[in-house]
Design a protein around this motif. Structure first.
Motif, short mmCIF file in Angstrom:
data_model
loop_
_atom_site.label_atom_id
_atom_site.label_comp_id
_atom_site.label_asym_id
_atom_site.label_seq_id
_atom_site.Cartn_x
_atom_site.Cartn_y
_atom_site.Cartn_z
N LEU A 16 0.82 -1.21 0.00
CA LEU A 16 0.00 0.00 0.00
C LEU A 16 0.86 1.26 0.00
N ALA A 17 2.00 1.20 0.66
CA ALA A 17 2.90 2.35 0.65
C ALA A 17 3.45 2.61 -0.74
N VAL A 18 3.81 1.53 -1.46
CA VAL A 18 4.28 1.69 -2.84
C VAL A 18 3.14 2.15 -3.74
N ALA A 19 1.96 1.59 -3.54
CA ALA A 19 0.80 1.97 -4.36
C ALA A 19 0.46 3.44 -4.17
N GLN A 40 11.58 -6.81 -1.19
CA GLN A 40 11.42 -8.20 -0.78
C GLN A 40 9.96 -8.51 -0.44
N HIS A 41 9.30 -7.59 0.26
CA HIS A 41 7.89 -7.79 0.60
C HIS A 41 7.03 -7.88 -0.65
N ILE A 42 7.29 -7.02 -1.62
CA ILE A 42 6.49 -7.03 -2.85
C ILE A 42 6.71 -8.33 -3.62
N LEU A 53 1.99 -7.37 -9.48
CA LEU A 53 1.27 -6.24 -8.91
C LEU A 53 1.78 -4.90 -9.42
N LEU A 54 3.07 -4.86 -9.77
CA LEU A 54 3.70 -3.60 -10.16
C LEU A 54 4.53 -3.79 -11.42
N THR A 64 -0.30 -2.63 -11.92
CA THR A 64 -0.99 -3.46 -12.91
C THR A 64 -2.48 -3.51 -12.55
N ASP A 65 -3.27 -4.17 -13.37
CA ASP A 65 -4.69 -4.32 -13.06
C ASP A 65 -4.86 -5.09 -11.74
N ASP A 66 -4.04 -6.12 -11.55
CA ASP A 66 -4.10 -6.88 -10.29
C ASP A 66 -3.69 -6.00 -9.11
N GLY A 67 -2.70 -5.14 -9.33
CA GLY A 67 -2.28 -4.23 -8.27
C GLY A 67 -3.39 -3.26 -7.89
#
Length: 293
Positions: A16-19, A40-42, A53-54, A64-67
């Protein structure tokens, strides 16, 4: 049930922080961790969900759409966790956060941070102590505060860095102009103050005579003395107050930059003290993104 069937809350927080920032370094700043840990978490989250996701490149990060789809679900998971913890730890709703903060922050950035924090902890009592940085850190060391927000020199390493700023000479318009050989009237805090120390070092370095014209532990009193014409005070550039103006930088030697930090007593990463720091970092990161547009 295997670990693959259990989502890690830390991984969702990092996502969520990256998003929110679309920037791994900014996400690491918000989560108070390293960029490699965020990556690493992603990677682990993508492996667990078997999706991408990214989209990453050397220039940008895109969802991405999934992200995009995961954002709402991840937020709901975190909200549900908070509700569960709140239900079974009702005593925490009436707990007290002992917060120490320097007066310059109270007069500028603090109200906005406190308003954001209150939305998540509406029933948490705040016990606020306002003072000089060195005094607040002593109270923290004595376990009389849970968190301290204040200033440090750029050469210091204690605390979590929030942002850095310039120190600026402020005066009343009537005292802006001083003769080159005239003793510099310094309006400042008492001994052990960071701004006082850096101001005196700067004046001594350029061989400028100076004297303490007014001293107080209270910033409001210092600003009142400047308005009254007692002299010139060194303060962070973000500080603004009626009746004082920055002194022309060309007439005085610039001072070193300073850093504003947050220090906590507890190592509990899910506690309100660290939640307050995270709110500050989130707001600062969004403001920096606005200025960069």
């Amino acid at each position: 049930m295997s670990n693959k069937d259990n989502l890690d809350i830390a991984h969702l927080r990092s996502f969520l922080a990256v998003a929110d920032t679309l920037h791994f370094t900014s996400a690491a700043y918000i989560c108070s961790t390293s960029q490699s840990t965020i990556s690493q978490h992603i990677h682990r989250l993508e492996a667990q969900l078997d999706c991408v996701l990214l989209k990453r490149s050397t220039k940008q990060v895109e969802l991405t759409d999934d992200g995009q789809a995961l954002i709402g679900m991840a937020q709901n998971i975190l909200r549900q966790q908070e509700r569960v913890l709140a239900h079974f730890h009702k005593e925490q709703l009436h707990a007290t956060l002992r917060l120490g903060i320097t007066e310059d922050l109270v007069l500028s950035r603090f109200p906005e941070d406190l308003r954001m924090f209150r939305q998540d902890y509406p029933q948490l009592q705040i016990d606020l102590t306002v003072g000089l940085s060195h005094h607040l850190h002593q109270l923290l060391a004595d376990d009389r505060l849970d968190i301290v927000c204040g200033m440090r020199q750029s050469s210091d390493t204690h605390g979590q860095l929030l942002w850095e700023d310039e120190l600026v000479w402020f005066s009343h318009a009537s005292t802006c102009s001083l003769a080159p050989d005239e003793s510099f009237p310094l309006v400042t805090f008492p001994d052990r103050s960071i701004t006082r120390k850096l101001a005196i070092e700067t004046l001594n370095r350029i061989g400028r005579p100076w004297h303490i014209a007014f001293s107080s532990t209270n910033l409001s009193a210092i600003l009142a003395a400047v308005r009254a014409g007692y002299g010139i005070t060194p303060q962070p550039a973000f500080l603004s107050a009626e009746g004082i103006v920055p002194v022309d930088a060309s007439t005085l030697s610039p001072m070193p930059r300073v850093e504003f930090i947050a220090s906590v007593q507890s190592s509990n990463s899910d506690g309100p003290a660290n939640a307050f720091i995270k709110k500050m970092k989130t707001r600062l990161n969004k403001k920096q993104k606005m200025f960069s547009l």
